[in-house]
Design an enzyme around this catalytic site. Structure first.
Site, PDB file in Angstrom:
ATOM      1  CB  ALA A 125      -0.880  -0.003   1.240  1.00 29.02           C
ATOM      2  CE  LYS A 182       8.839  -8.146   3.686  1.00 32.14           C
ATOM      3  NZ  LYS A 182       8.346  -7.480   2.516  1.00 32.14           N
ATOM      4  CG  ASN A 186      12.417  -6.030   2.606  1.00 32.55           C
ATOM      5  OD1 ASN A 186      11.926  -6.684   3.503  1.00 32.55           O
ATOM      6  ND2 ASN A 186      11.659  -5.382   1.746  1.00 32.55           N
ATOM      7  CG  ASN A 190      13.249  -2.464   0.302  1.00 34.35           C
ATOM      8  OD1 ASN A 190      12.781  -3.265  -0.498  1.00 34.35           O
ATOM      9  ND2 ASN A 190      12.612  -2.139   1.395  1.00 34.35           N
ATOM     10  CG  ASN A 200       9.574  -2.934  -6.316  1.00 37.89           C
ATOM     11  OD1 ASN A 200      10.270  -1.974  -6.009  1.00 37.89           O
ATOM     12  ND2 ASN A 200       8.680  -3.456  -5.500  1.00 37.89           N
ATOM     13  CB  SER A 252       8.893   0.788   1.808  1.00 42.07           C
ATOM     14  OG  SER A 252       9.895  -0.185   1.977  1.00 42.07           O
ATOM     15  CD  GLU A 264      11.285  -0.293   7.305  1.00 37.37           C
ATOM     16  OE1 GLU A 264      10.727  -0.783   8.302  1.00 37.37           O
ATOM     17  OE2 GLU A 264      10.932  -0.555   6.142  1.00 37.37           O
TER      18      GLU A 264
HETATM   19  O1  PAF Z   1       9.530  -2.605   1.312  1.00 38.18           O
HETATM   20  C1  PAF Z   1       8.886  -2.898   0.288  1.00 38.18           C
HETATM   21  O2  PAF Z   1       8.627  -2.064  -0.602  1.00 38.18           O
HETATM   22  C2  PAF Z   1       8.328  -4.310   0.151  1.00 38.18           C
HETATM   23  O3  PAF Z   1       8.685  -5.029   1.302  1.00 38.18           O
HETATM   24  C3  PAF Z   1       8.777  -5.062  -1.101  1.00 38.18           C
HETATM   25  C4  PAF Z   1       8.418  -6.529  -0.931  1.00 38.18           C
HETATM   26  C5  PAF Z   1      10.242  -4.926  -1.376  1.00 38.18           C
HETATM   27  C6  PAF Z   1       7.983  -4.668  -2.317  1.00 38.18           C
HETATM   28  O4  PAF Z   1       8.134  -3.348  -2.694  1.00 38.18           O
END
Ligand code: PAF
Length: 300
Positions: A125, A182, A186, A190, A200, A252, A264
Site C-alpha cells: 500500500a 524477506k 528487502n 529496497n 521494482n 518503501s 529502514e
Molecule cells: O519494502 C517494500 O517495498 C516491500 O517489502 C517489497 C516486498 C520490497 C515490495 O516493494
C-alpha cells in the site's frame, strides 16, 4: 474468550490502516492508537472505499492486553516498546511486523514475560494525502520468537485471530527462515530501487543479475553461519517472483528517499553488515549499499 479478544494496533501507517480495515470489515474487536490521530480513508482492493474510525491516543490509564500489533518502521520499534512498558500487560501477545531484523532481541529484553511474535507481510500500500491505497495482495507469515507466560490454548486462540486480521496469513512453527528470506528480498529490492530510482520491475534488467547474486551470496553465507536454513536457488526465485509481482510498485525505500524520510536500511543491509562483523565475515556488497543509502539520507 472467542468474542472478547481484542487487537490493539499501534500507529497509523499503511499496514496498520490495512489491518484496521480488515478488522472493521470482518467485525473483529480492535482499537487503533496513534500519537496524532487522523481521519483516513482506505481504497481497498477487496473492500472498496472505507473510512476508518479515528484512532485513540494512549494515556497513562490505558492498559493493553490480548494482542498488540506494531506495524511500524523498524527504527521506531525500540522507542515505542520502551514507551509502552507502562501500559502493556504481561499476559499480552506482542506482534512485531516490519521490514528488516534487529528488534526481536530488544523486545525480548524489554518484555521477558510476554509472548512475542515476529511477522512479515508482502501486502502493499502507499499513502497519498489522507488516503491509503492498497496496491497489491500478498501473503503474511508469523511465528513465535519468544514464549511468554500464557497458556497454549490462549496462544492458539490469539493465532487464529491473527490469521483473520492479517492478510493471507499463515503461522509458521519455524519463522526464522521466512524472516531471513524477506530480509534478503528487502536487501536486494529496497536499496537498488532507491539508488537507481526505479520501480521494482526495473530490477529484472539483465544488468542487475550479477549484483543481485552477489547480495544474496553474502546473505546466504551469513545465514549458514547462523544455522538459518535457506538456499540460493529458492531465495533467488523468491526475489525474482517479488520483483515480477510488484513490478509497477515503488519500494518503501524508494518512496522514503524520494520524500526525504529516514529509511529502514540500518535494519536491512545494515543489520546484515553488523551480524557479519560479529561472526568475522565480509559482506562488501551489502556494506556498499548500506553506505550508499546513508549518503542519500544525508547521514554521511
Ligand atoms: O519494502 C517494500 O517495498 C516491500 O517489502 C517489497 C516486498 C520490497 C515490495 O516493494
Amino acid at each position: 474468550m472467542a468474542t472478547k479478544t481484542k487487537i490493539n494496533l499501534i500507529g497509523q501507517g499503511c499496514i496498520s490502516s490495512l489491518i484496521a480495515t480488515r478488522c472493521c470489515c470482518e467485525k473483529l474487536r480492535f482499537t487503533q492508537f496513534a500519537r496524532t490521530p487522523e481521519s483516513l480513508t482506505v481504497e481497498h482492493l477487496t473492500y472498496g472505499k472505507i473510512h476508518l474510525p479515528i484512532p485513540q491516543q494512549l494515556n497513562q490509564d490505558t492498559r493493553l492486553d490480548d494482542i498488540v500489533i506494531l506495524p511500524l518502521k523498524a527504527y521506531a520499534i525500540t522507542t515505542v516498546l520502551q514507551q509502552l512498558q507502562a501500559v502493556i500487560e504481561p499476559t499480552c501477545c506482542i506482534v512485531l511486523l516490519h521490514n528488516g531484523l534487529g528488534t526481536i532481541e530488544i523486545a525480548k529484553q524489554l518484555y521477558p514475560n510476554n509472548h512475542i511474535v515476529a511477522a512479515i507481510t508482502n501486502t502493499a500500500a502507499f499513502r497519498s494525502n489522507k488516503t491509503i491505497k492498497h496496491t497489491g495482495h500478498g501473503s503474511t507469515y508469523f511465528g513465535t520468537v519468544h514464549s511468554g507466560n500464557i497458556s497454549t490454548a490462549t496462544i492458539e486462540h490469539h493465532y487464529s485471530m491473527l490469521e483473520k486480521a492479517l492478510y493471507d496469513a499463515q503461522m509458521l512453527t519455524e519463522i526464522l527462515p521466512a524472516l531471513w528470506t524477506k530480509l534478503a528480498v528487502n536487501a536486494v529490492i529496497n536499496p537498488l530501487t532507491a539508488i537507481h530510482d526505479l520501480q521494482n520491475g526495473g530490477l529484472s534488467a539483465p544488468s542487475y543479475v550479477k549484483l543481485i547474486n552477489q547480495i544474496l551470496s553474502e546473505i546466504l553465507t551469513l545465514a549458514k553461519a547462523k544455522q538459518i536454513n535457506i538456499d540460493h536457488s529458492t531465495l533467488l526465485k523468491t526475489v525474482n517472483t517479488v520483483i515480477y509481482d510488484t513490478q509497477d510498485n515503488f519500494s518503501s525505500m524508494q518512496q522514503d528517499i524520494e520524500h526525504g524520510r529516514r529509511t529502514e536500511i540500518d535494519h536491512i543491509n545494515g543489520y546484515i553488515v553488523q551480524q557479519a562483523e560479529k561472526m568475522g565475515l565480509q559482506v562488501p556488497t551489502n556494506k556498499r549499499l548500506w553506505l550508499d543509502i546513508q549518503k542519500l539520507e544525508g547521514h554521511l
